[in-house]
Design an enzyme around this catalytic site. Structure first.
Site, short mmCIF file in Angstrom:
data_model
loop_
_atom_site.label_atom_id
_atom_site.label_comp_id
_atom_site.label_asym_id
_atom_site.label_seq_id
_atom_site.Cartn_x
_atom_site.Cartn_y
_atom_site.Cartn_z
N ASP A 175 -8.05 -4.25 -0.67
CA ASP A 175 -8.59 -4.75 -1.94
C ASP A 175 -8.48 -6.26 -2.08
O ASP A 175 -9.14 -6.86 -2.93
CB ASP A 175 -7.85 -4.10 -3.12
CG ASP A 175 -7.93 -2.58 -3.08
OD1 ASP A 175 -9.06 -2.07 -3.04
OD2 ASP A 175 -6.88 -1.93 -3.08
N HIS A 200 0.85 -1.19 0.00
CA HIS A 200 0.00 0.00 0.00
C HIS A 200 0.88 1.23 0.00
O HIS A 200 1.98 1.22 0.57
CB HIS A 200 -0.91 -0.01 1.24
CG HIS A 200 -2.02 0.99 1.17
ND1 HIS A 200 -1.85 2.31 1.53
CD2 HIS A 200 -3.32 0.86 0.78
CE1 HIS A 200 -3.00 2.95 1.36
NE2 HIS A 200 -3.90 2.11 0.91
#
Length: 429
Positions: free
Chosen positions: A363, A306
């Protein structure tokens, strides 16, 4: 704290204030640097630049912490609802019982969209991407509410916020129905926010549709987890467009466009496509892991790492637990979940991923839940947008109401050709 940073340039010294946030985040205030020295800072992608101060969301990527208005995301996921979280983000406090009832009632009463607006769907191709449709339709709302979209008017802000929250699910569900050739289903006032959306998505006029409470609970959770994430690409876009005093519908429409990209909101779709690719390839998870580490391989492992988190994404932990629960209770067997679990376990024990702190992000599992709920892949980013809507609104509202608001106008360092006459340029000089 009265500490100053000292910048030394060409024999001159410039004092710059140090700003400290409530969580001891520190920043050097360079807002007067150019006026004092003639210099600007260069920060490609703004990765080290704070564009604002904000009281909405705290994110500590190193320690995997996410809080909305000071409340840990884990507690909100367990105890709150999406509409309550929306109120919290937008107004800065949890509503009491009567405030929440009034808030939910106001949203419910504005879920219908103008009948003329529905005709716009006819002009879109059947296979048009829902994010393109969402951006167009949200921007089009401004044409129907021209008497109440002045950002500087508190009453206009209030009604516009409610309209956006209320109509976004309706517009999204209508876009889905258009894509599959089914008649649109109108919202029902007796249903809550998530129930209404599921009904508009999956009900048909010819038979009764029973809303599964497990699906409703899962959707509510996913929306909460996506509700805000500090100064990300789409939130920053909403702020930048809103800083010109464009109406809120235009600002939110721009946020939808920013979210559409695969590096932002489209990532959960990429994860599901990757899992399908692994399944169809016949490769083992171990082979896939090794392939992803090869420098010149065209295979990319989606859903890991991320931009901000250098620890396990706290939202991913919550979604992982919910994925097992949802699939078990719905009785769904998904071969992609099996691959995802094996992939995560392999990556978390592989030195390559551990050293680079490439943990699963939000996600990684969200697409599997959406898939289990019957939501098609091309709607995943729309779902992200529906969840992120309160955050966008909160960011816009905070900026508009700030006494220090300025129109966003980044600087640049010009590296093009020096002055050249038109005639010389024509000659190639």
């Amino acid at each position: 704290m009265n500490e100053k940073a000292i910048l030394k340039v060409n024999g001159q010294e410039f004092e710059l204030p140090i700003i400290v946030g409530t969580e001891n985040e520190t920043a050097i205030d360079i807002s007067k640097l150019r006026a004092m020295s003639g210099y600007i800072t260069l920060d490609n992608g703004y990765l080290n630049t704070g564009a604002c101060t904000s009281a909405i969301t705290f994110l500590d990527g190193e320690n995997g912490i996410l809080r909305y208005r000071g409340i840990p995301i884990e507690q909100l996921a367990e105890k709150s609802t999406f509409t309550e979280v929306a109120y919290l983000l937008i107004y800065g406090k949890l509503p009491n019982e009567s405030e929440l009832k009034e808030w939910n009632s106001a949203i419910t009463k504005h879920t219908l969209i103008h009948e003329d607006l529905k005709r716009l769907y006819v002009g879109f191709p059947k296979d048009g991407h829902p994010m393109a449709i969402m951006s167009c339709m949200i921007a089009s709302l401004s044409t129907y509410y021209q008497d109440s979209y002045d950002p500087t008017n508190p009453e206009h802000r209030e009604i516009s916020i409610i309209r956006l929250l209320a109509k976004f699910p309706t517009i999204a569900a209508f876009a889905f129905k258009k894509s599959i050739g089914q008649p649109s289903i109108h919202p029902i006032n007796a249903l809550n926010y998530c129930q209404n959306f599921l009904n508009m998505m999956f009900a048909v006029p010819t038979e009764e549709y029973e809303i599964d409470p497990i699906a409703e609970e899962a959707l509510d959770l996913l929306l909460i987890l996506h509700a805000d994430h500090e100064q990300n690409c789409s939130a920053s876009t909403v702020r930048l467009v809103g800083s010109s005093l464009a109406n809120i519908y235009a600002a939110i429409s721009s946020g939808i466009c920013a979210l559409w990209g695969p590096r932002h909101g489209g990532a959960n779709q990429e994860v599901l496509e990757m899992l399908n690719e692994i399944h169809d390839s016949g490769l083992t998870v171990k082979q896939v892991i090794e392939k992803s580490k090869q420098k010149f391989s065209n295979f990319r492992l989606s859903g890991f790492g991320h931009r901000v988190y250098k620890n396990y994404d706290p939202r991913a932990k919550i979604i992982k637990k919910a994925t097992y629960k949802v699939l078990n209770k719905l009785g769904v067997k998904d071969h992609l979940l099996d691959i995802a679990i094996e992939l995560e376990e392999a990556a978390l024990t592989d030195d390559f991923f551990v050293e680079r702190k490439l943990y699963p992000n939000v996600d990684f599992y969200s697409g599997i839940i959406y898939r289990a709920l019957g939501i098609p892949v091309n709607m995943f980013t729309v779902m992200f947008g529906m969840g992120r809507l309160p955050g966008w609104i909160a960011q816009w509202k905070e900026m508009i109401e700030s006494p220090d608001m300025k129109i966003g106008r980044p600087r640049q360092v010009y590296v093009g050709p020096k002055e050249i006459s038109y005639d010389d340029a024509k000659k190639g000089g």
